[in-house]
Design a protein around this motif. Structure first.
Motif, PDB file in Angstrom:
ATOM      1  N   VAL A 106       0.651  -2.542  -0.968  1.00  0.00           N
ATOM      2  CA  VAL A 106       0.884  -3.882  -1.512  1.00  0.00           C
ATOM      3  C   VAL A 106       2.298  -4.334  -1.143  1.00  0.00           C
ATOM      4  O   VAL A 106       3.286  -3.643  -1.389  1.00  0.00           O
ATOM      5  CB  VAL A 106       0.684  -3.903  -3.032  1.00  0.00           C
ATOM      6  CG1 VAL A 106       1.073  -5.268  -3.604  1.00  0.00           C
ATOM      7  CG2 VAL A 106      -0.766  -3.587  -3.376  1.00  0.00           C
ATOM      8  N   GLY A 107       2.370  -5.508  -0.522  1.00  0.00           N
ATOM      9  CA  GLY A 107       3.646  -6.045  -0.060  1.00  0.00           C
ATOM     10  C   GLY A 107       3.895  -5.784   1.406  1.00  0.00           C
ATOM     11  O   GLY A 107       4.712  -6.464   2.034  1.00  0.00           O
ATOM     12  N   ALA A 108       3.203  -4.791   1.980  1.00  0.00           N
ATOM     13  CA  ALA A 108       3.317  -4.523   3.418  1.00  0.00           C
ATOM     14  C   ALA A 108       2.363  -5.437   4.176  1.00  0.00           C
ATOM     15  O   ALA A 108       1.573  -6.179   3.578  1.00  0.00           O
ATOM     16  CB  ALA A 108       3.013  -3.059   3.703  1.00  0.00           C
ATOM     17  N   ASN A 109       2.420  -5.382   5.504  1.00  0.00           N
ATOM     18  CA  ASN A 109       1.556  -6.226   6.318  1.00  0.00           C
ATOM     19  C   ASN A 109       0.329  -5.435   6.747  1.00  0.00           C
ATOM     20  O   ASN A 109       0.435  -4.317   7.254  1.00  0.00           O
ATOM     21  CB  ASN A 109       2.299  -6.738   7.554  1.00  0.00           C
ATOM     22  CG  ASN A 109       1.551  -7.886   8.223  1.00  0.00           C
ATOM     23  OD1 ASN A 109       0.549  -7.695   8.886  1.00  0.00           O
ATOM     24  ND2 ASN A 109       2.064  -9.103   8.014  1.00  0.00           N
ATOM     25  N   LEU A 110      -0.838  -6.032   6.526  1.00  0.00           N
ATOM     26  CA  LEU A 110      -2.103  -5.356   6.817  1.00  0.00           C
ATOM     27  C   LEU A 110      -2.207  -4.974   8.295  1.00  0.00           C
ATOM     28  O   LEU A 110      -2.743  -3.915   8.637  1.00  0.00           O
ATOM     29  CB  LEU A 110      -3.275  -6.262   6.430  1.00  0.00           C
ATOM     30  CG  LEU A 110      -4.667  -5.631   6.518  1.00  0.00           C
ATOM     31  CD1 LEU A 110      -4.841  -4.575   5.442  1.00  0.00           C
ATOM     32  CD2 LEU A 110      -5.753  -6.690   6.392  1.00  0.00           C
TER      33      LEU A 110
END
Length: 536
Positions: free
Chosen positions: A230-234
């Motif tokens: 969560v908060g990172a880039n997929l």
């Protein structure tokens, strides 16, 4: 009332009105309960009359009487307690009566002091103190007081308008709070459901790829915990580097058009960099006041992909093995043909030689079949036309008269090619399974052998015609020669005698077909024509 106005602001407005107009003022609820503190109250009303039980009750009753809703103007009349002049205007919020604004506590030249003294005695107040306070009450003409009452009505109307607007705003705010609370509850319930789906990895993310949701199944599938994801880039987490630009374009397209990608198989990557195959579906969630949120639902299909790969490998191994088996069987058949030819060459008995040649022809039939299967892509079936073309050539070539024989194969369309001693190709129309193709080969071998033996014989030349037809749902093959013909049965439905033809009849039954023998057609009445028909 308390939700519609700032009471302190009302207090300030009331105080200023009282000071400017030299009247007492008070705002109450419709039942007379005070909302504001008294402004400009006279000593008579505040300290004397309201200090007595009877007087206070009469004042409350009078305040309530001034609160009757009157859309046409202010209510002006004498106080129901001590008889001073009062006025009132109601404050409404739409159709709801929410408050009264009362002014007054003034006297004019028409007041009767004897009535005042009598009222003091009625309520039990000190008469001298009562009259002393009465003389301090402001005196004002009826005309002036009416003008002030009309101004009060105008201010009350403006307050009513504000109250209505405030009520609508309050309702809107309350409704919005309820909607937002319902949305929060729905969103929490939705996310709880997604969180608990153990077999489907679900990711929520924004248009820029920022992960907003990551359920427990994602940890099992991709190796990242929710706190890591969560908060990172997929795209950085699970998309292979060579596919990131394309996926970014597809995400933007989904957000811009609202049309999600079709479900399909994808190859993604785990935290350790190893690839993983998934079946992926997408959806977009739109909530009021929020940017669209995309959700991706992934099911692990790695085992299925591995199984499919293994199945393909096993099928390829099976194909290779079958080809090898067909090749070995074909070679064995060829060996048997050669051995029978050598054996026939050592014999002097014509009947024994003929028997060995018949056996050699039947082994040759199998040799042609397995050679065709060895060369074919599909090893469970064979093309009827290809098999007949090669088989007829092989059988005719076993006879010394082969060079003097014209072989004619005719397709269903009527096309024919003549070639002495060698059969032409028949257009490829139908394929059947190997077992039935083998049975068909044995039947055609016997029929062509009979045509060469008895139809051509020792004649200097002759014609053998094989016709392959494919009517709907069936195969029809005829073998015809132009020889002297064979004795036909005396009764319809009977078949000629002999081992070969007896075998033909038995094999025809295995195919679920029929075979008939009749005189040839070219020229009429000459030769013999055998017609085989069976389901395709």
């Amino acid at each position: 009332m308390y939700n519609l106005f700032d009471i302190e602001e009302l207090q300030t407005l009331q105080d200023q009105f009282s000071q400017a107009m030299h009247v007492a003022a008070l705002i109450t609820l419709p039942d007379g309960t005070p909302v504001t503190r008294p402004s400009g109250f006279t000593r008579l009303c505040h300290d004397v009359i309201r200090a007595t039980e009877i007087g206070n009750a009469n004042c409350m009753r009078s305040d309530a009487a001034f609160g009757v809703v009157n859309p046409d103007g202010p209510i002006v009349h004498r106080c129901l307690s001590c008889g001073l002049w009062d006025a009132g205007a109601n404050i409404s919020a739409g159709e709801h009566h929410v408050a009264n604004w009362l002014i007054g506590q003034v006297r004019n030249e028409a007041q009767d002091e004897s009535e005042m003294r009598a009222y003091a005695r009625t309520i039990g107040a000190d008469e001298d103190a009562f009259m002393s306070a009465y003389h301090d009450v402001p005196e004002m003409s009826v005309e002036q007081f009416n003008r002030i009452a009309q101004l009060l009505y105008t201010v009350a109307k403006q307050l009513s308008h504000s109250a209505h607007q405030n009520l609508l705003k309050a309702r809107h705010i309350e409704e919005r709070k309820l909607i937002e609370a319902a949305l929060r509850e729905s969103d929490q319930r939705f996310r709880r459901v997604l969180q608990d789906v153990a077999s489907v990895a679900i990711q929520g993310y924004r248009a820029d790829g920022t992960v907003t949701f990551w359920n427990d199944a994602c940890l099992d599938l991709y190796g990242y915990s929710a706190s890591e994801a969560v908060g990172a880039n997929l795209l950085d987490l699970i998309i292979l580097p060579e596919h990131r630009d394309q996926v970014a374009r597809e995400v933007r397209q989904m957000v811009e058009t609202g049309v999600v990608l079709k479900p399909g198989e994808l190859r993604l990557k785990r935290k350790d960099g190893t690839p993983i195959d998934v079946y992926s579906s997408h959806t977009i969630v739109h909530l009021p006041g929020r940017e669209p949120e995309l959700f991706c639902l992934d099911v692990d299909i790695s085992q299925r992909v591995r199984d499919q790969t293994r199945i393909v490998e096993l099928l390829q191994e099976k194909e290779t093995l079958l080809k090898e088996v067909h090749h070995r069987v074909k070679n064995n058949m060829n060996t048997m043909v050669s051995l029978l030819s050598l054996q026939a060459g050592t014999l002097h008995d014509p009947d024994a030689v003929a028997a060995l040649n018949d056996a050699r022809s039947r082994f040759g039939t199998m040799e042609v079949l397995y050679d065709q299967l060895y060369r074919a892509e599909a090893h469970g079936t064979g093309r009827v036309s290809e098999y007949l073309s090669r088989l007829v050539s092989q059988v005719v070539g076993l006879f010394p008269a082969a060079s003097r024989v014209r072989v004619q194969l005719i397709s269903e369309e009527g096309h024919a090619v003549d070639q002495a001693g060698q059969a032409p190709e028949i257009p490829d129309l139908v394929s059947i399974d190997v077992k039935r193709l083998s049975t068909l080969g044995l039947i055609i071998n016997e029929l062509v052998t009979n045509a060469m033996k008895y139809g051509i014989g020792d004649r200097p030349e002759g014609t053998v015609t094989v016709c392959a037809g494919f009517p709907a749902g069936s195969v029809m093959v005829s073998v015809e020669d132009d020889g002297p013909g064979m004795p036909l049965p005396a009764h319809p439905g009977d078949h000629p005698a002999g081992f070969g033809l007896t075998m033909v009849e038995a094999l025809t039954e295995q195919l679920g077909g029929t075979i008939t023998f009749e005189p040839g057609a070219d020229p009429p009445g000459s030769g013999t024509r055998a017609v085989l028909t069976f389901p395709a």
